[in-house]
Design an enzyme around this catalytic site. Structure first.
Site, PDB file in Angstrom:
ATOM      1  N   ASN A  10      -3.287  -6.606   0.325  1.00 31.71           N
ATOM      2  CA  ASN A  10      -2.079  -6.209   1.056  1.00 31.71           C
ATOM      3  C   ASN A  10      -2.295  -4.799   1.609  1.00 31.71           C
ATOM      4  OD1 ASN A  10       0.473  -5.710   2.013  1.00 31.71           O
ATOM      5  ND2 ASN A  10       1.408  -5.428  -0.018  1.00 31.71           N
ATOM      6  N   TRP A  11      -2.510  -4.735   2.905  1.00 32.44           N
ATOM      7  CA  TRP A  11      -2.750  -3.417   3.521  1.00 32.44           C
ATOM      8  C   TRP A  11      -1.486  -2.568   3.589  1.00 32.44           C
ATOM      9  CZ3 TRP A  11      -6.146  -3.857   8.583  1.00 32.44           C
ATOM     10  CH2 TRP A  11      -7.446  -4.252   8.236  1.00 32.44           C
ATOM     11  N   LYS A  12      -0.335  -3.228   3.440  1.00 32.53           N
ATOM     12  CA  LYS A  12       0.953  -2.558   3.679  1.00 32.53           C
ATOM     13  C   LYS A  12       0.924  -1.961   5.092  1.00 32.53           C
ATOM     14  CE  LYS A  12       1.069  -1.487  -1.203  1.00 32.53           C
ATOM     15  NZ  LYS A  12       2.018  -1.268  -2.257  1.00 32.53           N
ATOM     16  N   HIS A 100       8.033  -9.184  -1.155  1.00 29.61           N
ATOM     17  CA  HIS A 100       7.367  -8.044  -1.805  1.00 29.61           C
ATOM     18  C   HIS A 100       8.445  -7.052  -2.252  1.00 29.61           C
ATOM     19  CE1 HIS A 100       4.893  -4.486  -2.419  1.00 29.61           C
ATOM     20  NE2 HIS A 100       3.854  -5.304  -2.490  1.00 29.61           N
ATOM     21  N   GLU A 102       8.649  -3.980  -2.079  1.00 32.76           N
ATOM     22  CA  GLU A 102       8.977  -2.931  -1.093  1.00 32.76           C
ATOM     23  C   GLU A 102       9.949  -3.473  -0.047  1.00 32.76           C
ATOM     24  OE1 GLU A 102       4.929  -1.936  -0.125  1.00 32.76           O
ATOM     25  OE2 GLU A 102       4.675  -1.146  -2.150  1.00 32.76           O
ATOM     26  N   GLU A 172       4.396  -9.274  -9.843  1.00 38.96           N
ATOM     27  CA  GLU A 172       4.131  -7.858  -9.594  1.00 38.96           C
ATOM     28  C   GLU A 172       5.232  -7.011 -10.243  1.00 38.96           C
ATOM     29  OE1 GLU A 172       1.410  -7.272  -5.988  1.00 38.96           O
ATOM     30  OE2 GLU A 172       3.464  -7.156  -5.278  1.00 38.96           O
ATOM     31  N   GLY A 178       1.248   0.537  -7.114  1.00 37.67           N
ATOM     32  CA  GLY A 178       0.878   1.832  -6.534  1.00 37.67           C
ATOM     33  C   GLY A 178       0.988   3.001  -7.491  1.00 37.67           C
ATOM     34  N   SER A 218      -1.610  -2.144  -9.260  1.00 37.57           N
ATOM     35  CA  SER A 218      -2.699  -1.224  -9.617  1.00 37.57           C
ATOM     36  C   SER A 218      -3.973  -1.936 -10.072  1.00 37.57           C
ATOM     37  CB  SER A 218      -2.215  -0.213 -10.677  1.00 37.57           C
ATOM     38  OG  SER A 218      -1.160   0.565 -10.155  1.00 37.57           O
ATOM     39  N   GLY A 240      -3.521  -0.795  -2.881  1.00 41.13           N
ATOM     40  CA  GLY A 240      -4.364   0.393  -2.675  1.00 41.13           C
ATOM     41  C   GLY A 240      -5.859   0.125  -2.748  1.00 41.13           C
TER      42      GLY A 240
END
Ligand code: PEP
Length: 260
Positions: A10-12, A100, A102, A172, A178, A218, A240
């Site tokens: 996931n590049w976000k 997600h 976020e 998650e 993160g 993470s 990440g």
């Protein structure tokens, strides 16, 4: 049942055009150089919409999937700024991250909206990667299982057995995303097992056993082996660490070796 491992990056909201092309080309080279057998692991790189076309070209005939990080549930219409399942399918996008944390946190995405997106993705032949997971407060209140169960029930509303079996679930825990605070293998396993049991109870054990459950939060090449060693963890959703080709390649390698 043997479930094929699934690794999604996931590049976000990261990378400019040139960086995304460089990543794509380097990933192709590196996976080949390290002899990563893409028949043994499904790999998807979930990128911002603007990078999809270039990556589809770079990954052509390479067995590396391109995924989206979100989509609308309608096919078309007056939804300024949105991207539809039909548009993703038209570009050859194989999977889409839905719900997600976020998106839930910053964009008010609800379980109800996720349910519509999960159904819409299946209707378009795109594999949803549905994210569930508890916050730190919910974990501390020992409400993590009930939180995940509520999310699952809500996000699977209206989803049939066949679609449920094809859905990938990403567990998650929000406190692990993160932060460098990875869940212990045991707690990832406990959550994945609870998710599988819940799906078996709702859709039948055939579905529960077929669904791939990823851990996200993470993940890196330092902790991947222990996590993938758990029986109900079938892969990873990686933020990440997956921004770096070397790390993503290494995690793919380690996953294959650990699941042989
Ligand atoms: C994610 O973006 O879904 C994620 C798990 O991020 P990270 O790996 O950086 O924790």
């Amino acid at each position: 049942m043997m479930r094929k491992p699934f690794i999604a990056a996931n590049w976000k909201m990261n990378k400019l055009v040139e960086e995304s092309v460089e990543y794509g080309e380097t990933l192709v080279e590196k996976l080949k150089a390290e002899k990563v057998d893409l028949k043994k692991v499904d790999v998807a790189v979930c990128v911002p919409f603007i990078h999809m076309a270039a990556l589809k070209v770079i990954f052509v005939l390479r067995n590396i999937n391109v995924g989206a990080q979100n989509m609308h549930y309608e096919e078309s219409g007056a939804y300024t700024g949105e991207i539809s399942p039909a548009m993703l399918k038209d570009m050859g996008i194989e999977c889409v991250i839905i719900g997600h944390s976020e998106r839930r946190m910053y964009f008010g995405e609800t379980d109800e909206a996720c349910a519509r997106k999960v159904s819409a993705a299946h209707a378009s032949g795109i594999r949803p990667i549905l994210c569930v997971g508890e916050s730190l407060a919910q974990r501390e209140a020992e409400a993590h299982f009930s939180t995940v169960k509520t999310q699952l029930t809500g996000c699977f509303a209206g989803v049939g057995r066949e679609e449920a079996a094809k859905t990938v679930i990403a567990y998650e825990p929000v406190w692990a995303i993160g932060t460098g605070m990875v869940a212990t293998p045991q707690s990832a396993q406990d959550a994945a097992k609870a998710i599988r049991d819940d799906l078996s109870a709702t859709f039948g054990s055939h579905v529960g056993e077929a669904v791939r459950i990823l851990y996200g939060g993470s993940v890196s090449s330092k902790n991947a082996v222990e996590l993938i060693g758990e029986p109900d963890v079938d892969g990873f959703l990686i933020g990440g660490a997956a921004l770096h080709v070397d790390e993503l390649t290494r995690i793919c390698q380690l996953t294959i070796e650990a699941t042989l």
